[in-house]
Write an enzyme that holds these catalytic residues in place. Sequence first.
Site, PDB file in Angstrom:
ATOM      1  N   CYS A  86       1.010-104.265  90.431  1.00 15.86           N
ATOM      2  CA  CYS A  86       2.024-104.841  89.547  1.00 15.86           C
ATOM      3  C   CYS A  86       1.553-106.205  89.023  1.00 15.86           C
ATOM      4  O   CYS A  86       0.604-106.263  88.257  1.00 15.86           O
ATOM      5  CB  CYS A  86       3.368-104.915  90.278  1.00 15.86           C
ATOM      6  SG  CYS A  86       4.799-105.097  89.184  1.00 15.86           S
ATOM      7  N   HIS A 194       4.041 -99.271  92.951  1.00 16.37           N
ATOM      8  CA  HIS A 194       3.913 -99.939  94.243  1.00 16.37           C
ATOM      9  C   HIS A 194       3.676 -98.951  95.390  1.00 16.37           C
ATOM     10  O   HIS A 194       4.631 -98.419  95.958  1.00 16.37           O
ATOM     11  CB  HIS A 194       5.197-100.719  94.541  1.00 16.37           C
ATOM     12  CG  HIS A 194       5.390-101.934  93.712  1.00 16.37           C
ATOM     13  ND1 HIS A 194       5.016-103.194  94.124  1.00 16.37           N
ATOM     14  CD2 HIS A 194       5.925-102.094  92.473  1.00 16.37           C
ATOM     15  CE1 HIS A 194       5.320-104.084  93.189  1.00 16.37           C
ATOM     16  NE2 HIS A 194       5.873-103.439  92.174  1.00 16.37           N
ATOM     17  N   GLU A 196       2.791 -99.763  98.384  1.00 15.47           N
ATOM     18  CA  GLU A 196       3.252-100.387  99.627  1.00 15.47           C
ATOM     19  C   GLU A 196       4.750-100.195  99.846  1.00 15.47           C
ATOM     20  O   GLU A 196       5.250-100.381 100.960  1.00 15.47           O
ATOM     21  CB  GLU A 196       2.893-101.884  99.626  1.00 15.47           C
ATOM     22  CG  GLU A 196       3.810-102.795  98.847  1.00 15.47           C
ATOM     23  CD  GLU A 196       3.589-102.767  97.334  1.00 15.47           C
ATOM     24  OE1 GLU A 196       4.170-103.623  96.635  1.00 15.47           O
ATOM     25  OE2 GLU A 196       2.849-101.900  96.834  1.00 15.47           O
TER      26      GLU A 196
END
Length: 227
Positions: A86, A194, A196
């Site tokens: 990002c 994302h 994560e």
Amino acid sequence: MKFAILSFPGSNCEMDLYHAINDVMGETAELVSFKKDSLDDYDAALVPGGFSYGDYLRGGAIARFSPIIKALGEFADTGKPVLGICNGFQILTEAGLLPGVLQKNTSAKFVCKPVELYVNNNDTVFTNQYESGQTITLPVAHGEGNYFCDQETLKDLEANNQIVFKYRDNPNGSVENIAGIINKAGNVLGMMPHPERAVEELLGSADGKGMFESIINSMVSRGIVYE
């Protein structure tokens, strides 16, 4: 394996990465200040999402002048993995570690939702635990995620198989549905979704776990010695 998580004023996804690496993957991750000038003690570097320096001027434009960015470039030159997510992707383009730019979404709205991508290249440090063409679901959360490059750069990306992820339903207007690209050397990846935030089924998807498994697998195959 030891991961560095770069931290800038305004970053807000450091702890998501910290949890993913330390608690889910069982490896070691440490936060590294933007003021530092070395990454010599680490095996991989992660540039997190957020709003570094408030996204003044544009995403990543000020962060790229931080002391740690010179060290990040030197780190990348050694061939070790660098993953920008990002705002981290924006920083990598601003720093010249990846080609192209990230513009405002064509909708002119902040987009925050799970999206489907497909793995366009699974022969990388970051995607070797996925299948070629596999569809995965990861969340996006950005206002400037519209990847753009000129036609010559796009041809190079396609010719060198540097387009790693593509959106199935483009949420931001990115050229050729690009969600993530890699450098020519194959060790620097930038992506808007994302991983994560998708490492546990409790969060709605564990598809992002394959990203970190791939990095670890790649380093093991290169003979990294774990302390």
